[in-house]
Design an enzyme around this catalytic site. Structure first.
Site, PDB file in Angstrom:
ATOM      1  N   LYS A 502      50.637  50.816  40.863  1.00  0.00           N
ATOM      2  CA  LYS A 502      49.350  51.100  41.494  1.00  0.00           C
ATOM      3  C   LYS A 502      48.723  49.805  41.984  1.00  0.00           C
ATOM      4  O   LYS A 502      49.137  48.708  41.613  1.00  0.00           O
ATOM      5  CB  LYS A 502      48.422  51.808  40.505  1.00  0.00           C
ATOM      6  CG  LYS A 502      48.105  50.994  39.256  1.00  0.00           C
ATOM      7  CD  LYS A 502      47.217  51.771  38.305  1.00  0.00           C
ATOM      8  CE  LYS A 502      46.878  50.934  37.080  1.00  0.00           C
ATOM      9  NZ  LYS A 502      45.958  51.632  36.162  1.00  0.00           N
ATOM     10  N   ARG A 600      37.779  58.175  29.239  1.00  0.00           N
ATOM     11  CA  ARG A 600      37.703  57.984  30.684  1.00  0.00           C
ATOM     12  C   ARG A 600      38.095  59.293  31.366  1.00  0.00           C
ATOM     13  O   ARG A 600      37.290  59.929  32.021  1.00  0.00           O
ATOM     14  CB  ARG A 600      38.611  56.825  31.114  1.00  0.00           C
ATOM     15  CG  ARG A 600      38.487  56.449  32.578  1.00  0.00           C
ATOM     16  CD  ARG A 600      39.186  55.128  32.876  1.00  0.00           C
ATOM     17  NE  ARG A 600      40.622  55.177  32.622  1.00  0.00           N
ATOM     18  CZ  ARG A 600      41.434  54.122  32.779  1.00  0.00           C
ATOM     19  NH1 ARG A 600      40.924  52.965  33.164  1.00  0.00           N
ATOM     20  NH2 ARG A 600      42.718  54.229  32.539  1.00  0.00           N
ATOM     21  N   TYR A 726      28.752  24.417  52.544  1.00  0.00           N
ATOM     22  CA  TYR A 726      27.478  25.113  52.754  1.00  0.00           C
ATOM     23  C   TYR A 726      26.426  24.686  51.717  1.00  0.00           C
ATOM     24  O   TYR A 726      26.721  24.617  50.522  1.00  0.00           O
ATOM     25  CB  TYR A 726      27.677  26.625  52.661  1.00  0.00           C
ATOM     26  CG  TYR A 726      28.366  27.225  53.866  1.00  0.00           C
ATOM     27  CD1 TYR A 726      27.775  27.196  55.127  1.00  0.00           C
ATOM     28  CD2 TYR A 726      29.610  27.832  53.736  1.00  0.00           C
ATOM     29  CE1 TYR A 726      28.398  27.744  56.233  1.00  0.00           C
ATOM     30  CE2 TYR A 726      30.251  28.396  54.836  1.00  0.00           C
ATOM     31  CZ  TYR A 726      29.640  28.346  56.082  1.00  0.00           C
ATOM     32  OH  TYR A 726      30.255  28.892  57.169  1.00  0.00           O
ATOM     33  N   MET A 775      34.492  31.544  53.604  1.00  0.00           N
ATOM     34  CA  MET A 775      35.286  32.750  53.867  1.00  0.00           C
ATOM     35  C   MET A 775      36.765  32.432  54.065  1.00  0.00           C
ATOM     36  O   MET A 775      37.635  33.106  53.510  1.00  0.00           O
ATOM     37  CB  MET A 775      34.750  33.469  55.105  1.00  0.00           C
ATOM     38  CG  MET A 775      35.500  34.759  55.425  1.00  0.00           C
ATOM     39  SD  MET A 775      34.878  35.598  56.886  1.00  0.00           S
ATOM     40  CE  MET A 775      33.303  36.184  56.287  1.00  0.00           C
TER      41      MET A 775
END
Length: 832
Positions: A502, A600, A726, A775
């Site tokens: 998964k 769950r 930044y 980014m």
């Protein structure tokens, strides 16, 4: 020539059944790698986990008629087979190949050590191929299985053999010595690699030295103190024996003390290293196109051997200067036009071609399998015989398209053209192919590049490989296989394995990992959502797949693609049953999830009576497994809770199974429970993060699977007080150097690792993040690391910087780091 009758005599086995004497040329140990059935001898090996006798019927049906077995067989089951019964098939394999080795009286070089074995072997091949017809170990075939498969390749036409040998525990080298029986030995070095099975480093050295018990010469470096002492003690015993003429002679080299080859200087300049030495007071030197210490050491070993062989120094210098990189792995990369490229373009021989074709078959992602193949040099066979064998190999492996490059393969093109389903083209040179190259000729193909080094297939690779972002995630498929075996060794033979793929296989890629698992015979796959399972089915995965979070909107896809849903509530059970009835299907497989304390998803104890009533004699649904989820199996402080979960699961599953009236698979163990709670193995275990090399207990001998790496885009030299990034959050406290690297939070590098929290490896040293992670880029403080340059490789996590460490810095878990790596980061898969 070998046949069943002669092999039976060699092995002193019982010829249970004799139906003829066809010639035997190939040894088959893995039923998945059958290529030449008529001339193969199948030897089913038996381990704690797997008994290969179970595959006899499969290979018999494919045309194999010669078997060496260690178990009695049902009379008449294999009426056309020759069957030899022995006590132990592994011992039989070793005995047969040791007998084969005795027929050859050529120099045989045996190589062992902690590191460098494969490089030394391949460099010796490069250095000596013009003078000898060489047989050598394919890739790094140096184990109890790999060595006999290597030595079995010896043929009368060979004039030199080079084999490597590795061991993982005491007693193993004695078997390999009898098989290799080297006349010349090279002990590369000694280190901590693969030391788990030994008491200490001296025991490991002495065990490895057994390989040279009957050798004439041993080459080694005196600079490893423990190695030198052990060799001298070994020589005092073996060197004085009369078991072979003259005893064992030593050829030593050293950078520190007197030796046969005394290294007096190593000068590195412009990616070259000049090595100066004295040999019998004569000054000598070589230049190699490498500057790392490992390559220098490996080259000196090769140099020592060439001196021993009496080669002219001018020839040695010329060949050393042309040494090339050794491809230690098969890489799978994304190519143009939705192609996949497997690059193995540094050597070409039948042994490594077979290995590469097996990998190509294993990674069958596209409808077309293509091989670009150069002339195979120095095979020792006539071209007609050689390329008939290659053509048969391609046919057996289901290759659809061949591009042959070289005058020899082109002369024998009829061998390939007579194969109906194989399209073939031929070119005299690599340059001719490049001149005619049209990218549109390659669409949706898996392409294997397999060429001898002189054909420079790396030029073809540049044309076919997709130009990618320089931040890549390398996935070591060999490490995945290793980790699976580590867990399998802890299981009962009857316990099945469900592998969790998964979340894009924890960031490692879905199809590539699933295909490897299917190839290795894993019993089940598990995905989170139906669309993941559908994607696997579309790409050729046929094994059972459980969907852990089935949504009503996905029921159509589950039914269409034969996926198996987890059912965790009575409402979901009713909804899915209604869909099955509408579809007209019966006995559709489902998996029942029980809630034993995770709270769950899952049926609770009070639900079992109604659940049992709904499932009993249900013609539409068939329960394949009943399972639950452990909440804290890795935590010793929660062992009582885990015990209570197990007891509740036993109680609930027993009640349900009793009502159903038939046995179902039960499973509750995850990766950590396999090790820590063996009583909960039951019928199947679910292997997840451990498969990818993450072990919370630190008790497993796992290998890291993933390496995230990027490169330096630019170097900046800053004055005191200048800021970086930044917001100017990082301030230079003195003259500083920063390296801007090509990774940011859009690639999955957490922003919370800004301003020195996170670190990366640059030139083997940790460099802290300088400023805020952006980014697409971030900066590292490399002031303390000399000579960092644009283009340098940067390790984000991998060998030397585990992903667990990165997760600790980010105050999270490895799962989040691995699954958070962006899909724009290209995955490169490789097999060692």
């Amino acid at each position: 020539m070998y046949n069943a009758e002669s092999i039976s005599k060699v092995l002193k086995g019982e010829l249970l059944q004799h139906t003829g004497n066809p010639e035997i040329e190939h040894i088959l140990l893995d039923s998945r790698k059958l290529t030449f059935p008529e001339t193969s001898l199948f030897i089913p090996l038996v381990s704690n986990r797997r008994n290969a006798h179970q595959y006899m019927e499969e290979v018999y049906e494919k045309g194999v008629s010669n078997f060496v077995v260690s178990e009695p067989l049902e009379p008449g089951k294999f009426p056309k087979a020759n069957i030899i019964l022995v006590k132990d098939t592994m011992n039989a394999l070793h005995a047969l190949v040791a007998f084969h080795r005795q027929h050859f009286h050529i120099p045989v070089i045996g190589i062992t050590g902690s590191n460098g074995k494969t490089v030394v072997k391949e460099w010796l091949y490069q250095l000596l191929e013009k003078d000898y017809n060489i047989v050598r170990s394919p890739k790094s075939y140096n184990s109890q299985i790999g060595v006999p498969l290597s030595v079995w390749q010896m043929k009368p036409e060979h004039t030199l053999a080079i084999f490597e040998a590795g061991i993982s525990q005491p007693g193993e080298m004695e078997h390999l010595e009898k098989i290799i029986r080297p006349t010349i030995g090279i002990f590369t070095n000694i280190g901590e690699a693969h030391s788990e099975g030994f008491l200490n480093i001296r025991q490991k050295i002495n065990e490895k030295l057994v390989l040279f018990s009957k050798s004439d010469l041993l080459i080694y470096s005196k600079d490893y103190l423990a190695l030198n002492e052990c060799v001298n003690a070994f020589h005092n015993v073996v060197g004085k024996k009369d078991n072979h003429e003259g005893g064992l002679q030593l050829f030593t080299w050293s950078r520190k003390t007197d030796a046969d080859l005394r290294i007096i200087a190593v000068d590195k300049n412009n990616n070259q290293a000049r090595i100066d030495a004295l040999y019998k007071t004569e000054p000598l030197h070589i230049t190699i196109p490498f500057v790392d210490e490992g390559s220098i050491e490996n080259a000196i070993h090769c140099w020592a051997l060439m001196i021993h062989l009496g080669m002219d120094q001018a020839v040695i210098q010329q060949r050393m200067d042309q040494l090339g990189n050794i491809a230690m792995r098969l890489e799978l990369k994304q190519g143009i036009n939705n192609c996949s490229i497997i690059n193995d373009s540094y050597n070409s021989d039948l042994g490594s071609l077979t290995i590469a074709l097996d990998f190509l078959q294993q990674q069958h992602q596209h409808p077309t399998l293509t091989v670009i193949l150069s002339d195979i040099l120095q095979s020792g066979k006539s071209d007609a015989t050689l390329y008939e064998e290659v053509a048969s190999l391609l046919q057996q492996k289901g290759i659809n398209k061949l591009i042959g490059i070289g005058k020899n393969i082109g002369r024998e093109k009829k061998s390939f053209q007579q194969i109906t389903d194989l399209k073939s083209q031929f070119y005299l040179t690599t340059e001719e192919f490049i001149q005619s190259f049209n990218s549109q000729d390659f669409q949706h193909e898996t392409i294997l590049l397999k060429g001898a080094r002189i054909f420079e297939f790396e030029r073809i690779g540049k044309l076919l490989e997709q130009k990618v972002h320089q931040t890549i995630l390398e996935i070591n498929l060999s490490a995945v296989s290793h980790n699976i075996k580590q867990y399998q060794a802890l299981l009962q033979p009857s316990t099945k394995v469900m592998a969790m793929v998964k979340a894009f296989s924890y960031g490692s890629g879905s199809f590539e990992i699933a295909n490897l698992l299917q190839f290795h015979g894993i019993d089940y796959l598990a995905v989170a959502y139906a669309d993941e399972g559908v994607e696997l089915r579309r790409t050729g995965i046929t094994m059972p797949i459980m969907v852990m979070n089935p949504e009503p909107s996905s029921f159509d896809a589950i039914l269409q693609w034969n996926l198996e849903p987890e059912i965790y509530s009575l409402h979901l059970l009713q909804q899915f049953e209604e869909e099955v009835i509408i579809s007209g299907k019966t006995n559709f497989p489902i998996h029942i999830k029980l809630d034993t304390g995770m709270h769950r998803l899952g049926f609770e104890k009070k639900d079992i009576p109604e659940l049992a009533l709904r499932l009993t004699d249900n013609e539409y649904l068939k329960v394949k497994s009943v399972f639950s989820h452990l909440a804290a199996s890795e935590d010793p402080s929660k062992d009582l809770f885990t015990k209570l979960q197990g007891e509740l699961f036993f109680e609930m599953s027993h009640e349900l199974q009793k009502a159903l009236g038939n046995a179902v698979i039960r499973h509750i163990s995850n990766s950590s429970a396999i090790l820590r709670h063996p009583n909960l193995q039951l019928d199947m275990v679910r292997l997840g993060i451990g498969m990818y090399g993450i072990d919370s207990s630190n008790e497993m001998q796992l290998r890291p699977v993933s390496t995230l790496k990027t490169t330096v885009a630019q170097i900046k030299h800053l004055e005191t007080g200048e800021t970086v990034g930044y917001g100017g959050k990082w301030v230079a406290k003195g003259p500083s150097v920063t390296a801007t690297v090509r990774i940011g939070y859009a690639d999955g590098y957490p922003r919370r690792l800004s301003n020195g929290v996170g670190k990366m490896l640059v030139r083997g040293q940790l460099a802290p993040v300088a400023g805020i992670v952006a980014m697409d880029m971030l900066m590292l403080d490399v002031t303390h690391i000399p000579d960092v340059a644009e283009g340098d490789e940067v390790i984000v996590f991998g060998e030397g910087l585990p992903v667990q460490q990165l997760a600790d810095w980010a105050e999270t878990i490895p799962y989040e780091i691995l699954t958070g790596i962006s899909q724009r980061v290209k995955r490169v898969y490789f097999q060692e």
